[in-house]
Design an enzyme around this catalytic site. Structure first.
Site, PDB file in Angstrom:
ATOM      1  N   ARG A  48       1.495  14.296  13.743  1.00  0.00           N
ATOM      2  CA  ARG A  48       1.850  14.112  12.339  1.00  0.00           C
ATOM      3  C   ARG A  48       1.718  15.377  11.483  1.00  0.00           C
ATOM      4  O   ARG A  48       0.866  15.450  10.592  1.00  0.00           O
ATOM      5  CB  ARG A  48       1.023  12.969  11.729  1.00  0.00           C
ATOM      6  CG  ARG A  48       1.266  11.659  12.434  1.00  0.00           C
ATOM      7  CD  ARG A  48       0.529  10.530  11.792  1.00  0.00           C
ATOM      8  NE  ARG A  48       1.223   9.977  10.658  1.00  0.00           N
ATOM      9  CZ  ARG A  48       0.791   8.916   9.980  1.00  0.00           C
ATOM     10  NH1 ARG A  48      -0.322   8.325  10.333  1.00  0.00           N
ATOM     11  NH2 ARG A  48       1.472   8.457   8.949  1.00  0.00           N
TER      12      ARG A  48
ATOM     13  N   LYS B 249       0.838  -1.209   0.000  1.00  0.00           N
ATOM     14  CA  LYS B 249       0.000   0.000   0.000  1.00  0.00           C
ATOM     15  C   LYS B 249       0.870   1.256   0.000  1.00  0.00           C
ATOM     16  O   LYS B 249       0.631   2.185  -0.756  1.00  0.00           O
ATOM     17  CB  LYS B 249      -0.887  -0.013   1.250  1.00  0.00           C
ATOM     18  CG  LYS B 249      -1.501   1.321   1.600  1.00  0.00           C
ATOM     19  CD  LYS B 249      -2.336   1.262   2.862  1.00  0.00           C
ATOM     20  CE  LYS B 249      -1.591   1.571   4.136  1.00  0.00           C
ATOM     21  NZ  LYS B 249      -1.253   2.985   4.357  1.00  0.00           N
ATOM     22  N   ASN B 250       1.899   1.252   0.846  1.00  0.00           N
ATOM     23  CA  ASN B 250       2.708   2.467   0.987  1.00  0.00           C
ATOM     24  C   ASN B 250       3.624   2.703  -0.213  1.00  0.00           C
ATOM     25  O   ASN B 250       4.271   3.742  -0.297  1.00  0.00           O
ATOM     26  CB  ASN B 250       3.530   2.434   2.283  1.00  0.00           C
ATOM     27  CG  ASN B 250       2.650   2.702   3.499  1.00  0.00           C
ATOM     28  OD1 ASN B 250       1.459   2.984   3.368  1.00  0.00           O
ATOM     29  ND2 ASN B 250       3.231   2.607   4.688  1.00  0.00           N
TER      30      ASN B 250
ATOM     31  N   CYS C 190      -3.760  12.493  14.117  1.00  0.00           N
ATOM     32  CA  CYS C 190      -4.451  11.219  13.939  1.00  0.00           C
ATOM     33  C   CYS C 190      -4.224  10.370  15.165  1.00  0.00           C
ATOM     34  O   CYS C 190      -3.567  10.799  16.112  1.00  0.00           O
ATOM     35  CB  CYS C 190      -4.005  10.528  12.665  1.00  0.00           C
ATOM     36  SG  CYS C 190      -2.354   9.886  12.773  1.00  0.00           S
TER      37      CYS C 190
ATOM     38  N   ASP D  49       5.657   0.479  12.002  1.00  0.00           N
ATOM     39  CA  ASP D  49       4.432  -0.186  11.550  1.00  0.00           C
ATOM     40  C   ASP D  49       4.370  -1.661  11.975  1.00  0.00           C
ATOM     41  O   ASP D  49       3.363  -2.328  11.726  1.00  0.00           O
ATOM     42  CB  ASP D  49       4.304  -0.083  10.018  1.00  0.00           C
ATOM     43  CG  ASP D  49       3.859   1.314   9.586  1.00  0.00           C
ATOM     44  OD1 ASP D  49       3.523   2.135  10.457  1.00  0.00           O
ATOM     45  OD2 ASP D  49       3.853   1.586   8.361  1.00  0.00           O
TER      46      ASP D  49
ATOM     47  N   ARG E 232      -8.082  -0.709   5.662  1.00  0.00           N
ATOM     48  CA  ARG E 232      -7.262   0.300   4.984  1.00  0.00           C
ATOM     49  C   ARG E 232      -5.971  -0.319   4.470  1.00  0.00           C
ATOM     50  O   ARG E 232      -5.410   0.164   3.492  1.00  0.00           O
ATOM     51  CB  ARG E 232      -6.893   1.426   5.960  1.00  0.00           C
ATOM     52  CG  ARG E 232      -8.019   2.337   6.328  1.00  0.00           C
ATOM     53  CD  ARG E 232      -7.492   3.468   7.175  1.00  0.00           C
ATOM     54  NE  ARG E 232      -6.239   3.942   6.590  1.00  0.00           N
ATOM     55  CZ  ARG E 232      -5.218   4.430   7.281  1.00  0.00           C
ATOM     56  NH1 ARG E 232      -5.287   4.535   8.577  1.00  0.00           N
ATOM     57  NH2 ARG E 232      -4.125   4.830   6.675  1.00  0.00           N
TER      58      ARG E 232
END
Ligand code: UD1
Length: 422
Positions: A123, A22-23, A118, A306, A398
């Site tokens: 951030r 995804k990233n 968030c 992560d 997500r």
């Protein structure tokens, strides 16, 4: 409201194939804004909610997007006309801010909603903004939006106070068609940034030093569309590599690039897992109880933030005391309260979590608080005795493609329930 129901305590056995990252896919989608005159094709793109939102954003800008086959997307940005990323989209997905650099570069103007804080921290995006300003963009902040204008950006020498992943990506995309040379120092070095740089170079860009902390970018006058394949998702792979540590059994995680996971594999070996690495597959086996180890998150090639929550689950059932220190985000321990509900013994002290391993977690209802926290709760549910339910699945959706199918295929008792929980 959908939730996952997990019956824990079943050893896993089999093979899990890893999806595209995804990233990596999100900045690549942003990069398509930089070149009209034909279609891009991106392969190995995961069908995740964040990807779908990014496609919605591109469509709202006037681009044409279409899924081909299961994991390929064709994108044509020739007809791009809007330069606005609305609050509604940025608020749901911070990575929307990645359109800022490409929009200014292509259209000379961008109006992007400022992301708020968030769940995992404040951030800010000040590095993105200062970098664009150094490249000659005029910035105006009003009504919750940043507006940036520049007829053509110019090269600049930019130093990041902290290596920022999307900051590096945004400025790299802004610089690739700027006039003259841009140097990015103390840049982030994540594999997703290298992949984006390779795509930009294939489009005709001149980016040197990919994979290092100093990027030298010689601006070119135009770029052309390309076909490109995203890289495997190292965070998804790392998550599944940790599963047998808490369930027992053995797994082969394939379609991965083991190089991206060297630090993680090193830590898993220290924790006592048997790991065999092949070209594109990693086999992991548990023998005995996991050893407690200390972990500190760092920018790549350090241990990824992560995977911090997932590693904490592993340490929750390890044999001793472990200190897990989070250095990237200031509020990334939201999962701790949920893990405690499952019987984990964890204390927070400043930036560190002190985890005392227990023999067994116990199933209970828990709630996902952010994307990676949700994966950690699934791992904890697989480890726990009895039934665990995980709610707030939009976080999980997500960033993890078909997680419950992948886990069920290796023996996990996990299913998605659509009804209201009682
Ligand atoms: C990206 C990843 C996210 C991962 C994170 C850290 C994407 C889409 N997301 O997020 O999954 O958890 O990297 O590996 O790739 N910072 C500032 N000012 C800025 C930008 C960042 O102070 O302008 C700080 C952040 O608050 C944080 C640190 O820099 O403390 C690193 O954040 P950054 O690398 O920018 O994270 P993201 O790119 O948002």
């Amino acid at each position: 409201m959908a939730y996952l129901e997990i019956e824990g305590g079943v050893p896993l056995k089999g093979k899990i194939s890893i999806s595209g990252a995804k990233n990596a896919a999100l900045p690549m989608l942003a990069a398509t804004i930089l070149a009209g005159g034909g279609s891009f094709r991106l392969d190995n793109v995961p069908r995740l909610d964040d990807v779908k939102l990014f496609l919605e954003l591109l469509t709202s800008l006037g681009c044409w997007v279409s899924w081909k086959e299961a994991d390929s997307i064709v994108i044509d940005t020739d007809s791009i006309e809007s330069c606005v990323a609305p609050y509604d989209l940025v608020n749901r997905m911070r990575a929307s801010v990645l359109v800022l650099g490409p929009l200014v570069a292509r259209l000379g103007r961008a109006r992007v909603a400022l992301p708020g804080g968030c769940a995992i921290g404040a951030r800010p995006i000040d590095f993105h903004l200062k970098g664009l300003e150094a490249m000659g963009a005029r910035l105006k902040l009003e009504k919750g939006f940043v507006e940036a204008r520049a007829s053509r950006l110019k090269g600049a020498h930019i130093f990041f106070d902290i290596p920022s992943v999307t900051g590096t990506e945004n400025l790299m995309m802004a610089a690739v068609t700027a006039r003259g040379r841009t140097v990015l120092e103390n840049a982030a070095r994540e594999p997703e940034i290298v992949a984006l740089g390779e795509m930009l170079n294939q489009m005709g860009g001149q980016i040197h030093g990919l994979g290092s902390e100093k990027l030298v970018i010689d601006g070119v006058s135009s770029l052309n569309p390309v076909s490109f394949r995203t890289i495997p998702d190292r965070i998804e792979a790392g998550t599944y590599l940790m599963a047998p540590a808490v369930t027992g059994g053995e797994l082969v995680v394939d379609q991965v690039n083991p190089e991206y996971l060297e630090t993680v594999i090193g830590k898993l070996r220290l924790a006592g897992l048997d790991i065999d690495v092949d070209n594109s597959a990693i086999q992991v086996r548990k023998r005995g109880r996991i050893n407690s180890i200390d972990i500190t998150t760092q920018p790549y090639p350090g241990f990824p933030t992560d995977l911090q929550a997932q590693a904490m689950v592993m340490m929750s059932v390890a044999s001793g005391l472990s200190v897990i220190t989070e250095t990237i985000f200031e509020n990334r321990f939201m999962h701790v309260a949920e893990l405690r509900r499952l019987g984990a013994d964890i204390r927070i002290k400043g930036q560190s979590a002190i985890v005392k391993g227990v023999k067994r977690l116990q199933g209970a209802p828990v709630q996902a608080t952010d994307l990676r926290a949700s994966a950690s709760l699934v791992l904890a549910g697989l480890a726990a005795k009895g039934t665990t339910t995980v709610t707030q699945l939009f976080h999980l959706d997500r960033g993890y493609e078909n997680m419950e199918e992948k886990l069920a295929s290796v023996g996990a008792r996990i299913r998605r329930m659509e009804q209201q929980q009682v």
